[in-house]
Design an enzyme around this catalytic site. Structure first.
Site, PDB file in Angstrom:
ATOM      1  N   CYS A 113       0.814  -1.231   0.000  1.00  0.00           N
ATOM      2  CA  CYS A 113       0.000   0.000   0.000  1.00  0.00           C
ATOM      3  C   CYS A 113       0.843   1.275   0.000  1.00  0.00           C
ATOM      4  O   CYS A 113       0.346   2.332  -0.353  1.00  0.00           O
ATOM      5  CB  CYS A 113      -0.943   0.013   1.194  1.00  0.00           C
ATOM      6  SG  CYS A 113      -2.048  -1.395   1.182  1.00  0.00           S
ATOM      7  N   HIS A 258      -4.431   6.893   1.377  1.00  0.00           N
ATOM      8  CA  HIS A 258      -4.630   5.527   0.919  1.00  0.00           C
ATOM      9  C   HIS A 258      -6.041   5.086   1.309  1.00  0.00           C
ATOM     10  O   HIS A 258      -6.607   5.575   2.290  1.00  0.00           O
ATOM     11  CB  HIS A 258      -3.586   4.605   1.567  1.00  0.00           C
ATOM     12  CG  HIS A 258      -3.752   3.197   1.157  1.00  0.00           C
ATOM     13  ND1 HIS A 258      -3.769   2.823  -0.168  1.00  0.00           N
ATOM     14  CD2 HIS A 258      -3.960   2.062   1.884  1.00  0.00           C
ATOM     15  CE1 HIS A 258      -3.963   1.523  -0.230  1.00  0.00           C
ATOM     16  NE2 HIS A 258      -4.090   1.037   0.993  1.00  0.00           N
ATOM     17  N   ASN A 288      -9.788  -1.437  -1.822  1.00  0.00           N
ATOM     18  CA  ASN A 288      -8.369  -1.124  -1.638  1.00  0.00           C
ATOM     19  C   ASN A 288      -7.597  -1.643  -2.858  1.00  0.00           C
ATOM     20  O   ASN A 288      -7.503  -2.847  -3.063  1.00  0.00           O
ATOM     21  CB  ASN A 288      -7.875  -1.793  -0.350  1.00  0.00           C
ATOM     22  CG  ASN A 288      -6.410  -1.533  -0.070  1.00  0.00           C
ATOM     23  OD1 ASN A 288      -5.713  -0.912  -0.872  1.00  0.00           O
ATOM     24  ND2 ASN A 288      -5.937  -2.001   1.073  1.00  0.00           N
TER      25      ASN A 288
END
Ligand code: UT7
Length: 331
Positions: A113, A258, A288
């Site tokens: 990420c 994020h 995500n």
């Protein structure tokens, strides 16, 4: 010394929309649970034949138009991904080939990420030292082919989606624009809190039927542990980056977060008194998308007029490793 400026942003997500209700037909989950715990309503999955390199190339075409440059001006490609199309030689060579850019430098960054943020930091360093003037940074992920579509894997499976986003990063001598400060961290003692164990080169052989049967080839996560670290580390790194830049949190015009869990971002904003109009969450549409997330949010925020040239923009992210960090730039 030259500074790094983002001159073009692009994104690509596959057309196939997979809703929470679609997943609830495959595993014991509900739309209500997923929305309440994560904020996700749907995500995109690639169709057969679509590759991560192809998605990155499509996003690059859009970014090149915004930057107003010829693709031959790209001197280096940094590919951030945890899901390369093949185990090696990494993703950047495949993206390079798709773009017909043979000869330029290529590199992969495996930082999940935070992969895109770390890649921007490398591009910034390369540009500051004068090594390159134009660097393509890509985040491209295919999660959907590696998730466990059964109740055993539901905590992880419901949160991930496929997609790609890119930045064209270029040198500028304008002191009023570009990257101002970067803050990067990692803590390997939590490497197994969010990971895919197998296949692993440490095993002899590296992959067995037993491992597959036991589900060790699927991503596994200690969700609450990740969550509690994320809500602590994000405000910490955002504050640290602002301190390095000599600005206050309230001086930042827009924060690109994020998108791992809407609640994580809400916690961070609450902790730092950041008003909702200074952020954009699109996790409801895409889930995500790990390394692709920062450029996807940036692209949509620019389109909505939330990010404009001259603004002070922050990028903040936390993910597997654990890794986390923040970058501040004058857009
Ligand atoms: O991208 C990298 C960074 N990743 C993250 O930041 C993710 C961070 N973690 C999270 O976002 C959250 O921990 C999750 C969304 C993954 C899980 O939410 P949670 O509130 O922490 O739930 P939990 O893991 O504590 O599980 C609560 C209950 C459990 O059932 P029992 O033991 O209470 O009966 C789980 O088995 O919810 C169950 N559960 C589900 N139920 C329905 C777990 N996943 C699901 C699901 N649908 N998909």
């Amino acid at each position: 010394m030259p500074r790094m400026k983002v001159t073009g942003v692009g994104m690509y997500v596959p057309d196939r929309v997979v809703t929470n209700n679609d997943l609830s037909k495959l595993m014991d989950t509900t739309d209500e649970w997923i929305v309440m715990r994560t904020g996700i309503k749907e995500r995109r999955y690639v169709p057969d034949g679509m590759t991560g390199a192809e998605m990155a190339a499509r996003a690059t075409d859009i970014a090149l138009k915004e930057a107003g440059i010829e693709k031959k001006q790209i001197e280096a490609i940094i590919s951030a991904t945890l899901s390369p199309d093949h185990t090696f030689p990494g993703m950047a060579p495949f993206i390079q080939d798709k773009l017909d850019l043979g000869g330029c430098a290529v590199m992969d960054i495996r930082n999940q990420c935070t992969g895109f943020l770390y890649s921007m930091a490398v591009a910034d360093a390369w540009i500051r030292t004068g090594l390159f003037k134009t660097v393509l940074v890509t985040g491209s992920e295919i999660h959907s082919t590696a998730l466990e579509f059964e109740t055993r894997g539901r905590d992880v499976t419901v949160i991930f989606g496929d997609g790609a986003g890119v930045f064209i990063c270029q040198a500028t001598d304008d002191e009023n624009t570009g990257v101002i400060a970067t803050d990067l961290h990692g803590e390997g003692k939590y490497a197994k809190a969010l990971w895919v164990e197998a296949e692993g080169q440490v095993f002899h052989p590296r992959l067995t039927h037993k491992m597959l049967w036991e589900g060790r080839a699927f991503p596994r996560m200690k969700g609450q542990l990740v969550f509690t670290h994320a809500i602590r580390r994000l405000p910490e790194t955002m504050n640290a980056c602002c301190a390095k830049a000599g600005v206050k949190i309230e001086d930042v015009d827009f924060w690109v977060f994020h998108q791992a869990n809407l609640r994580i971002n809400e916690f961070a904003c609450q902790a730092l008194s950041i008003p909702p109009n200074k952020t954009l969450n699109n996790i409801d549409k895409y889930g995500n998308t790990t390394a692709a997330t920062l450029p996807i949010v940036t692209y949509e925020a620019q389109k909505k007029g939330l990010i404009k040239r001259g603004m002070l923009v922050g990028f903040a992210t936390f993910g597997a490793g654990f890794t986390w960090g923040t970058m501040l730039m004058r857009w």
